[in-house]
Design an enzyme around this catalytic site. Structure first.
Site, PDB file in Angstrom:
ATOM      1  N   HIS A 168      -5.338   0.131   3.988  1.00 35.07           N
ATOM      2  CA  HIS A 168      -5.597  -0.726   2.835  1.00 35.07           C
ATOM      3  C   HIS A 168      -6.985  -0.494   2.240  1.00 35.07           C
ATOM      4  CE1 HIS A 168      -2.867  -3.631   5.237  1.00 35.07           C
ATOM      5  NE2 HIS A 168      -2.129  -2.846   4.482  1.00 35.07           N
TER       6      HIS A 168
ATOM      7  N   ASP B 259       3.291  -2.052   3.850  1.00 32.78           N
ATOM      8  CA  ASP B 259       2.748  -0.837   4.458  1.00 32.78           C
ATOM      9  C   ASP B 259       3.781   0.286   4.498  1.00 32.78           C
ATOM     10  OD1 ASP B 259       0.354  -2.141   4.708  1.00 32.78           O
ATOM     11  OD2 ASP B 259       0.592  -2.594   6.831  1.00 32.78           O
TER      12      ASP B 259
END
Length: 189
Positions: A61, A176
């Site tokens: 991230h 994700d």
């Protein structure tokens, strides 16, 4: 506290000085003046706490605006923590560094603004605390897929000494799982 350089400039491991005896232990986890003098002259504005089970992989991230520096530590369990350099003019752009953070080694990883961050839980569960230099801004959050071929991160998905401790495929969130592949024009800060 001791600062340990990594192969990527400005990315630092911080090792605390422990004091302990049969009663328990004490160590300082953060001191603003020391951090500013020895690591980076930043201000932390937010602190987060996550708990994850074995085999969970979170990341990679970053925020395209309101980029965050993160000071990461593990208070329970162990993770393999990874930072990817996304700083446009950095000689290590696109390179990654990983290290184990655990309740046993008590190390912290300083990830300056301009990096993607992720971790993989190698213990039964892990509690991660991380201070951030800017606020979470979901409208700017980006995710690079964890197994990108260009980045070629060596996640510890299997381990010979504890073959049942790690899974061959990490457990991912929907976000994700849908991460984008690393592209040098898209992923730079």
């Amino acid at each position: 506290m001791k600062v340990i350089d990594t192969p990527i400039a400005d990315l630092k491991i911080i090792e605390p000085k422990m004091f302990g005896d049969e009663r328990g232990f004490f160590f300082e986890t953060f001191r603003d003046s020391w951090f500013r003098e020895h690591v980076s002259d930043v201000e932390f504005v937010q602190e987060n706490h996550s708990r994850s089970k074995r085999g969970i992989l979170r990341g990679l991230h970053y925020q395209s605006n309101q980029t965050q520096g993160k000071l990461v530590r593990v208070t329970s369990g162990e993770v393999f923590d990874v930072a990817v350099d996304l700083r446009r003019d950095s000689p290590t752009y696109g390179l990654w560094f990983g290290t184990y953070l655990s309740e046993e080694n008590r190390r912290q990883l300083w990830i300056p603004p301009g990096f993607a961050h992720g971790f993989y839980v190698t213990s039964e569960s892990a509690d991660c605390l991380y201070k951030c230099t800017d606020y979470y801004a979901p409208e700017f959050e980006k995710t690079i897929i964890w197994n990108d071929a260009k980045l070629s991160i060596d996640w510890p998905l299997t381990r010979n000494k504890e073959p049942k401790a790690y899974s061959a495929q990490p457990i991912l969130s929907e976000k994700d799982s849908a991460g984008s592949v690393f592209n040098s024009r898209e992923h730079w800060l």
